[in-house]
Structures are given as structure tokens and as C-alpha cells.
Design a protein around this motif. Structure first.
Motif, PDB file in Angstrom:
ATOM      1  N   MET A 108      -1.776   4.734  -8.552  1.00  0.00           N
ATOM      2  CA  MET A 108      -0.459   4.563  -9.168  1.00  0.00           C
ATOM      3  C   MET A 108      -0.337   3.155  -9.748  1.00  0.00           C
ATOM      4  O   MET A 108       0.116   2.966 -10.870  1.00  0.00           O
ATOM      5  CB  MET A 108       0.633   4.832  -8.121  1.00  0.00           C
ATOM      6  N   TRP A 109      -0.746   2.167  -8.969  1.00  0.00           N
ATOM      7  CA  TRP A 109      -0.699   0.775  -9.427  1.00  0.00           C
ATOM      8  C   TRP A 109      -1.559   0.621 -10.676  1.00  0.00           C
ATOM      9  O   TRP A 109      -1.144   0.020 -11.664  1.00  0.00           O
ATOM     10  CB  TRP A 109      -1.208  -0.147  -8.318  1.00  0.00           C
ATOM     11  N   SER A 110      -2.769   1.166 -10.642  1.00  0.00           N
ATOM     12  CA  SER A 110      -3.683   1.050 -11.786  1.00  0.00           C
ATOM     13  C   SER A 110      -3.128   1.729 -13.024  1.00  0.00           C
ATOM     14  O   SER A 110      -3.287   1.228 -14.142  1.00  0.00           O
ATOM     15  CB  SER A 110      -5.037   1.669 -11.441  1.00  0.00           C
ATOM     16  N   ARG A 135      -5.826   5.098  -1.590  1.00  0.00           N
ATOM     17  CA  ARG A 135      -6.478   5.247  -2.906  1.00  0.00           C
ATOM     18  C   ARG A 135      -5.535   5.894  -3.920  1.00  0.00           C
ATOM     19  O   ARG A 135      -5.570   5.567  -5.101  1.00  0.00           O
ATOM     20  CB  ARG A 135      -7.761   6.050  -2.771  1.00  0.00           C
ATOM     21  N   VAL A 136      -4.693   6.809  -3.436  1.00  0.00           N
ATOM     22  CA  VAL A 136      -3.723   7.449  -4.336  1.00  0.00           C
ATOM     23  C   VAL A 136      -2.742   6.400  -4.847  1.00  0.00           C
ATOM     24  O   VAL A 136      -2.445   6.338  -6.044  1.00  0.00           O
ATOM     25  CB  VAL A 136      -2.979   8.598  -3.628  1.00  0.00           C
ATOM     26  N   GLU A 152      -2.752  13.281   1.148  1.00  0.00           N
ATOM     27  CA  GLU A 152      -2.959  12.410  -0.015  1.00  0.00           C
ATOM     28  C   GLU A 152      -1.806  11.428  -0.197  1.00  0.00           C
ATOM     29  O   GLU A 152      -1.998  10.334  -0.726  1.00  0.00           O
ATOM     30  CB  GLU A 152      -3.145  13.247  -1.278  1.00  0.00           C
ATOM     31  N   LEU A 153      -0.606  11.806   0.248  1.00  0.00           N
ATOM     32  CA  LEU A 153       0.531  10.894   0.145  1.00  0.00           C
ATOM     33  C   LEU A 153       0.345   9.662   1.020  1.00  0.00           C
ATOM     34  O   LEU A 153       0.938   8.617   0.769  1.00  0.00           O
ATOM     35  CB  LEU A 153       1.828  11.615   0.538  1.00  0.00           C
ATOM     36  N   LEU A 154      -0.485   9.773   2.038  1.00  0.00           N
ATOM     37  CA  LEU A 154      -0.740   8.657   2.944  1.00  0.00           C
ATOM     38  C   LEU A 154      -2.049   7.936   2.639  1.00  0.00           C
ATOM     39  O   LEU A 154      -2.449   7.039   3.370  1.00  0.00           O
ATOM     40  CB  LEU A 154      -0.745   9.162   4.394  1.00  0.00           C
TER      41      LEU A 154
END
Length: 153
Positions: free
Chosen positions: A29-31, A24-25, A19-21
Motif C-alpha cells: 500500500m505504501w509503495s 508485506r500487504v 493478508e490484512l495482518l
């Protein structure tokens, strides 16, 4: 609504290595930050472009610096030191200008002390203090003419 609650929920969510790569994750964060600071929703704002620009322009220098850490005798300390100073200065300068913009546009209004300290202060302090360490390491490469700043060479 509850932008701070959304940010805390996102930042405390457990993540696996894959998930760190996952892009979408990171778009999450940006959203989440965009809920907190509307300038990230505005494609004409400095906040949007400094993050987008740094995200794109720091990839090649970051790869170079990581290669220098792994293979310190294979790369020129002059090149790595100069590129490092330029990259870390860019990141730190962008953070300073972003924080000035945040304050000048009074985006702190209606936010609590701890909310501002943790979400804006702490998260942005990483983009201020770590580049200072990077600038110092780059200076050491230029001063010493080697990569001994990374440890045993």
C-alpha cells in the motif's frame, strides 16, 4: 506511467483475513501511494515522516482506546479522553499539513479530477473526518466523566 491504475488494482485486490495482518500487504500500500506521490519515496519529506511517525506513535494510544471500549469501567475516562484528543488531533493535523504540502508542491498537476478526488481526497478524508469523531468521543468522556460514549457502561 499508470500510477492510478496500479493504485486501483491494489485497492480492489481481494484480501483474506491473514493478508490484512501481513506487513508485506501494507508495504505494498505504501509503495503504491509512493508511485502516486513521490514525497513518500523521499525519506526527508513530511509526507514520509508523518505516515511513519503516526504509524509508530499512535499504536500505544490506539491500544489504550480499544481497551477502554472493551473494558470501559477499568480505565480512567480522564486519561483515555486526554490521550484520545491528543492522538486524534495529531492524526488530523498531520493530514491537513500533508494536503497543504501536496497542493503547495503542485503534486496535483497532470492528474484528473476523479483521480484526485478518489485517491487523494477520499483516502485522506478518512484521516480528517474520523479523527473529528474521535475528538468528539474523547471530549464526551471528559465532559461526562465516564465512557458512556461507547454505549452501555
Amino acid at each position: 506511467g499508470n500510477e492510478f491504475g496500479a493504485a486501483v488494482a491494489f485497492l480492489t485486490k481481494p484480501l483474506g483475513v491473514t493478508e490484512l495482518l501481513d506487513g508485506r500487504v501494507w508495504s505494498g500500500m505504501w509503495s503504491t501511494y509512493a508511485l502516486y506521490d513521490p514525497s513518500y519515496q523521499n525519506h526527508e519529506s513530511f509526507g514520509f515522516f508523518i505516515d511513519f511517525g503516526n504509524g509508530m506513535s499512535t499504536i500505544p494510544p490506539s491500544v489504550l482506546i480499544n481497551l477502554a471500549i472493551v473494558y470501559p469501567t477499568k480505565l480512567s475516562p480522564l486519561i483515555v479522553g486526554c490521550v484520545g484528543i491528543a492522538m486524534y488531533w495529531q492524526v488530523m493535523y498531520g493530514t491537513i499539513i500533508y494536503l497543504l504540502s501536496f497542493c503547495f508542491n503542485r503534486r496535483y498537476e497532470g492528474r484528473g479530477f476523479w483521480e484526485l478526488t478518489l485517491f487523494v481526497g477520499f483516502s485522506n478524508s478518512l484521516w480528517f473526518f474520523f479523527p473529528i469523531v474521535g475528538i468528539y468521543a474523547s471530549y464526551c468522556m471528559l465532559r461526562d466523566g465516564n465512557m458512556s460514549v461507547f454505549g452501555q457502561v
